[in-house]
Design a protein around this motif. Structure first.
Motif, PDB file in Angstrom:
ATOM      1  N   UNK A  26       0.848  -1.098   0.205  1.00 45.28           N
ATOM      2  CA  UNK A  26       0.574   0.469  -0.093  1.00 45.28           C
ATOM      3  C   UNK A  26       0.661   1.500   0.002  1.00 45.28           C
ATOM      4  N   UNK A  27       2.027   1.127   0.389  1.00 44.06           N
ATOM      5  CA  UNK A  27       2.751   2.374   0.968  1.00 44.06           C
ATOM      6  C   UNK A  27       3.798   2.229  -0.277  1.00 44.06           C
ATOM      7  N   UNK A  28       3.886   1.388  -1.495  1.00 46.00           N
ATOM      8  CA  UNK A  28       4.825   1.100  -2.247  1.00 46.00           C
ATOM      9  C   UNK A  28       4.037   1.774  -3.121  1.00 46.00           C
ATOM     10  N   UNK A  29       2.866   1.852  -3.720  1.00 42.41           N
ATOM     11  CA  UNK A  29       1.622   2.146  -4.830  1.00 42.41           C
ATOM     12  C   UNK A  29       1.754   3.937  -4.664  1.00 42.41           C
ATOM     13  N   UNK A  30       1.162   3.929  -3.239  1.00 43.44           N
ATOM     14  CA  UNK A  30       1.121   5.600  -2.479  1.00 43.44           C
ATOM     15  C   UNK A  30       2.408   6.565  -3.259  1.00 43.44           C
ATOM     16  N   UNK A  31       3.152   5.947  -3.053  1.00 38.28           N
ATOM     17  CA  UNK A  31       4.345   6.192  -3.778  1.00 38.28           C
ATOM     18  C   UNK A  31       4.862   6.598  -4.955  1.00 38.28           C
ATOM     19  N   UNK A  32       4.630   5.215  -5.363  1.00 38.82           N
ATOM     20  CA  UNK A  32       5.071   4.287  -6.946  1.00 38.82           C
ATOM     21  C   UNK A  32       4.764   5.674  -8.519  1.00 38.82           C
ATOM     22  N   UNK A  33       4.036   6.451  -7.521  1.00 39.66           N
ATOM     23  CA  UNK A  33       3.524   7.389  -9.083  1.00 39.66           C
ATOM     24  C   UNK A  33       2.986   7.473  -9.243  1.00 39.66           C
ATOM     25  N   UNK A  34       1.585   8.150 -10.483  1.00 33.68           N
ATOM     26  CA  UNK A  34       0.613   7.976 -11.632  1.00 33.68           C
ATOM     27  C   UNK A  34       1.275   6.674 -12.308  1.00 33.68           C
ATOM     28  N   UNK A  35       0.000   6.471 -12.818  1.00 38.06           N
ATOM     29  CA  UNK A  35      -0.414   5.374 -14.331  1.00 38.06           C
ATOM     30  C   UNK A  35      -0.098   6.269 -15.436  1.00 38.06           C
ATOM     31  N   UNK A  36      -0.613   7.835 -15.160  1.00 31.39           N
ATOM     32  CA  UNK A  36      -1.547   8.430 -16.803  1.00 31.39           C
ATOM     33  C   UNK A  36      -0.429   8.045 -17.387  1.00 31.39           C
ATOM     34  N   UNK A  37      -0.214   8.048 -18.837  1.00 31.40           N
ATOM     35  CA  UNK A  37      -1.628   8.652 -19.318  1.00 31.40           C
ATOM     36  C   UNK A  37      -2.786   7.849 -19.619  1.00 31.40           C
ATOM     37  N   UNK A  38      -2.343   6.749 -18.917  1.00 27.42           N
ATOM     38  CA  UNK A  38      -3.163   4.973 -19.078  1.00 27.42           C
ATOM     39  C   UNK A  38      -4.623   5.079 -18.399  1.00 27.42           C
ATOM     40  N   UNK A  39      -5.835   5.215 -19.177  1.00 26.43           N
ATOM     41  CA  UNK A  39      -6.998   5.136 -18.847  1.00 26.43           C
ATOM     42  C   UNK A  39      -7.461   3.983 -17.746  1.00 26.43           C
ATOM     43  N   UNK A  40      -8.107   4.505 -16.975  1.00 32.21           N
ATOM     44  CA  UNK A  40      -8.500   4.093 -15.820  1.00 32.21           C
ATOM     45  C   UNK A  40     -10.021   3.877 -15.561  1.00 32.21           C
ATOM     46  N   UNK A  41     -10.221   2.557 -15.490  1.00 27.87           N
ATOM     47  CA  UNK A  41     -12.281   2.661 -14.556  1.00 27.87           C
ATOM     48  C   UNK A  41     -11.869   1.920 -13.171  1.00 27.87           C
ATOM     49  N   UNK A  42     -12.376   3.300 -12.976  1.00 29.47           N
ATOM     50  CA  UNK A  42     -12.700   2.847 -11.104  1.00 29.47           C
ATOM     51  C   UNK A  42     -14.530   2.597 -10.862  1.00 29.47           C
ATOM     52  N   UNK A  43     -14.430   1.124 -10.175  1.00 35.18           N
ATOM     53  CA  UNK A  43     -15.878   1.070 -10.289  1.00 35.18           C
ATOM     54  C   UNK A  43     -15.484   0.601  -8.845  1.00 35.18           C
ATOM     55  N   UNK A  44     -17.167   0.387  -7.750  1.00 34.25           N
ATOM     56  CA  UNK A  44     -16.828  -0.059  -6.751  1.00 34.25           C
ATOM     57  C   UNK A  44     -18.771   0.163  -5.946  1.00 34.25           C
ATOM     58  N   UNK A  45     -18.574  -0.703  -5.327  1.00 27.64           N
ATOM     59  CA  UNK A  45     -20.233  -0.366  -4.808  1.00 27.64           C
ATOM     60  C   UNK A  45     -20.457   0.785  -3.245  1.00 27.64           C
TER      61      UNK A  45
END
Length: 274
Positions: free
Chosen positions: A196-215
């Motif tokens: 979780x910390x690695x991803x938080x500090x790992x930077x964005x994935x732009x310009x990759x299109x991202x779809x977020x689905x959540x209940x």
């Protein structure tokens, strides 16, 4: 639906079971990353939708899960799991070398997919995160703190009712012998905290299109925490959000799954057309 095929790969920590839902002439490849304690076989309905849309679909049982090797639900390093998913992507690329690839990750698989996109985003056309474990998810640190006080990780199994408003989904989950129904394990909790910390500090994935689905009634991975992580991951790249009123953790198994799948296909049509 075309019959699935099973493969075995040499993973970073033992053999990895991989399932393929083939397509004779795919427009794209879809890689699936499943969630904690489950297995790729639970994603047959997702694969059916994607193959009907023109995809060849591939997904592993992560180490320690399903039919793959390893102590049950023990993941010591999520970087190794990301590397395993990369091996699955290479398997799919060998079969279909000239088509785009999209990655769909659910829950823990959303964390894996996010890190995959940070490491290998240039190989992807789109990223889809469903109920992703990303951002300030407090469960691992809380369980580790309780384990430190009491000597063992509390046995707080996933409630089948938390998955979907459809009771058949929970009943199937509870009866599935390939699903883990015991407590989480200390190495996996520690790996969650680190990644979780690695991803938080790992930077964005732009310009990759991202779809977020959540209940919006997801009590296992509440959407407000995921929102923080998803928006950081998207950066200034294209982000599509779909939050479903009343839906619980597994939106692909929810009572409104037709709406969810329609949103998924609409998003994929958009990115594949560009």
């Amino acid at each position: 639906m075309t019959d699935a095929r099973d493969h075995t790969l040499d993973g970073t920590r033992g053999t990895i079971a991989v399932r393929e839902w083939p397509h004779p002439r795919p427009r794209y490849v879809a890689l699936l990353a499943h969630g904690y304690g489950e297995h790729i076989g639970r994603y047959a309905p997702v694969a059916e939708v994607l193959t009907a849309h023109g995809a060849a679909v591939f997904g592993p049982d992560h180490t320690g899960h399903g039919r793959s090797a390893g102590e049950r639900v023990v993941i010591e390093d999520f970087e190794d799991v990301v590397t395993d998913v990369r091996a699955v992507a290479e398997l799919s690329r060998t079969a279909h070398p000239d088509v785009p690839a999209v990655l769909v990750g659910h829950s823990m698989g959303g964390l894996i997919a996010a890190r995959y996109a940070q490491r290998y985003g240039a190989t992807l056309t789109a990223l889809v995160l469903s109920g992703p474990v990303i951002g300030p998810w407090e469960t691992p640190a809380r369980l580790l703190a309780e384990a430190g006080r009491h000597g063992e990780v509390p046995d707080v199994p996933v409630s089948p009712a938390a998955l979907s408003r459809d009771p058949a989904v929970g009943a199937s989950y509870a009866a599935d012998p390939l699903v883990w129904h015991g407590p989480m394990k200390r190495p996996t909790l520690k790996a969650f905290v680190r990644t979780l910390a690695t991803v938080a500090d790992g930077g964005s994935v732009a310009p990759l299109p991202l779809l977020w689905l959540h209940g919006d009634d997801d009590r296992l991975v509440p959407s407000p925490g995921s929102r923080t992580g998803v928006r950081r991951l998207a950066g200034d790249g294209p982000l599509t959000e779909r939050i479903y009123p009343g839906a619980r953790h597994e939106v692909f198994h929810e009572t409104n799954k037709a709406e969810v799948f329609a949103d998924l296909i609409r998003f994929l049509d958009g990115v594949l057309a560009t």
